[in-house]
Design a protein around this motif. Sequence first.
Motif, PDB file in Angstrom:
ATOM      1  N   THR A 159       0.830  -1.204   0.000  1.00 46.51           N
ATOM      2  CA  THR A 159       0.000   0.000   0.000  1.00 46.51           C
ATOM      3  C   THR A 159       0.862   1.251   0.000  1.00 46.51           C
ATOM      4  OG1 THR A 159      -1.723  -1.190   1.212  1.00 46.51           O
ATOM      5  CG2 THR A 159      -1.809   1.213   1.252  1.00 46.51           C
ATOM      6  N   ILE A 160       1.912   1.273   0.758  1.00 47.61           N
ATOM      7  CA  ILE A 160       2.805   2.437   0.820  1.00 47.61           C
ATOM      8  C   ILE A 160       3.491   2.667  -0.529  1.00 47.61           C
ATOM      9  CG2 ILE A 160       4.909   3.335   1.890  1.00 47.61           C
ATOM     10  CD1 ILE A 160       4.040   1.893   4.469  1.00 47.61           C
ATOM     11  N   ILE A 161       3.966   1.577  -1.153  1.00 46.58           N
ATOM     12  CA  ILE A 161       4.633   1.694  -2.460  1.00 46.58           C
ATOM     13  C   ILE A 161       3.659   2.217  -3.507  1.00 46.58           C
ATOM     14  CG2 ILE A 161       5.712   0.371  -4.320  1.00 46.58           C
ATOM     15  CD1 ILE A 161       6.869  -1.461  -2.130  1.00 46.58           C
ATOM     16  N   TYR A 162       2.458   1.748  -3.501  1.00 44.10           N
ATOM     17  CA  TYR A 162       1.455   2.171  -4.485  1.00 44.10           C
ATOM     18  C   TYR A 162       1.142   3.654  -4.339  1.00 44.10           C
ATOM     19  CZ  TYR A 162      -3.037   2.655  -6.811  1.00 44.10           C
ATOM     20  OH  TYR A 162      -4.081   3.091  -7.592  1.00 44.10           O
ATOM     21  N   LEU A 163       0.987   4.096  -3.107  1.00 45.55           N
ATOM     22  CA  LEU A 163       0.680   5.513  -2.885  1.00 45.55           C
ATOM     23  C   LEU A 163       1.826   6.401  -3.337  1.00 45.55           C
ATOM     24  CD1 LEU A 163      -1.040   5.327   0.629  1.00 45.55           C
ATOM     25  CD2 LEU A 163      -2.124   5.708  -1.597  1.00 45.55           C
ATOM     26  N   LYS A 164       3.067   6.028  -3.151  1.00 46.36           N
ATOM     27  CA  LYS A 164       4.209   6.814  -3.614  1.00 46.36           C
ATOM     28  C   LYS A 164       4.251   6.863  -5.136  1.00 46.36           C
ATOM     29  CE  LYS A 164       7.301   6.305   0.319  1.00 46.36           C
ATOM     30  NZ  LYS A 164       8.638   5.821   0.787  1.00 46.36           N
ATOM     31  N   PHE A 165       3.949   5.744  -5.798  1.00 45.24           N
ATOM     32  CA  PHE A 165       3.953   5.707  -7.261  1.00 45.24           C
ATOM     33  C   PHE A 165       2.884   6.628  -7.837  1.00 45.24           C
ATOM     34  CE2 PHE A 165       2.550   3.779 -11.275  1.00 45.24           C
ATOM     35  CZ  PHE A 165       3.735   3.802 -11.995  1.00 45.24           C
ATOM     36  N   ARG A 178       1.615   9.368  -6.536  1.00 45.36           N
ATOM     37  CA  ARG A 178       2.005  10.757  -6.317  1.00 45.36           C
ATOM     38  C   ARG A 178       3.045  11.213  -7.354  1.00 45.36           C
ATOM     39  NH1 ARG A 178       2.721  11.518   0.232  1.00 45.36           N
ATOM     40  NH2 ARG A 178       0.490  11.289   0.750  1.00 45.36           N
ATOM     41  N   LYS A 179       3.964  10.323  -7.746  1.00 44.82           N
ATOM     42  CA  LYS A 179       4.969  10.704  -8.735  1.00 44.82           C
ATOM     43  C   LYS A 179       4.340  10.990 -10.095  1.00 44.82           C
ATOM     44  CE  LYS A 179       8.956   8.377  -6.730  1.00 44.82           C
ATOM     45  NZ  LYS A 179       9.978   7.325  -6.929  1.00 44.82           N
TER      46      LYS A 179
END
Length: 287
Positions: free
Chosen positions: A269-275, A277-278
């Motif tokens: 979930t954390i990785i997906y949210l960062k992707f 935003r980019k």
Amino acid sequence: MKNTVYIFLVSLCLFSACGAKQTSMEAADTMDVSDESLRKAETSLTQNQLAATPHEDLYSNGKVKLIKTVNYRFEVENVKKASENIEAAIKKYPAYIASSNLRLENPILENKLSIRVQSEYFYELLKEIDKQPRFVNFRDVSTNDVSKEFVDLESRLKTKREVEERYMDILRKKAGTIEELLHAEQQIGELHEEIEATISRMNYLKEQVSYSTINLEFYQTVSEEISAADTIGMKDNFLDALKTGWQGLLTVILGITYIWPILLIAGLTIIYLKFIRKKQPVPYKEI
């Protein structure tokens, strides 16, 4: 006619003779049974009297009969030395150790003794034991006067023997029917059991009066073991800390292993949210 009368008289005489003979045989049988019962009863009585006759010194002789007992608990400096001193004192008198129980319940080392000593030396031995305590918890001396019970038992024993003797007279004189003789024999057996129980009780009381009881409980505090338990060295502290830390680390790893699915979902979930935003365009700001 004369022949008929003669035959009748002869038959009557023969019948009377047969009846007299049968009566005589029955009486003989009765006498044999009576003699047999008498012999058995006399034999039983002789054995019972030999077994149940008490010693002459068993009776109270009008003297006071006291059962002496002391319960004594105290602290000593050294249990081993105190035990040796008490055993040495016991050897001076007609006494013996009935039971002994040594145990350690840290920090208390305790020895329990039950001593039997002739009543005449009861207080002498007690004075020897009084030299051992450094602190006395309790010292309870008691006496139980059983003189009245002795007299009562003697009276019962005398009465039972008199009744037994009367039943024996019945058997000796054969005064009564077979049923009465058998009843007398049964009563003698029951009286013998009661006489044995009475004598057994008197023997027990005599032994209790002759030998007094000293119940001892003496102990020491094992201070060396207490200080060793309370003062642990630095090396022991360091080793305990390592063991505790290692156990804590293993516990954390084991807990993480249990919740790995939750951790995996959270990481994705954390990785997906960062992707996301980019990829979002940066808003243009006018100057």
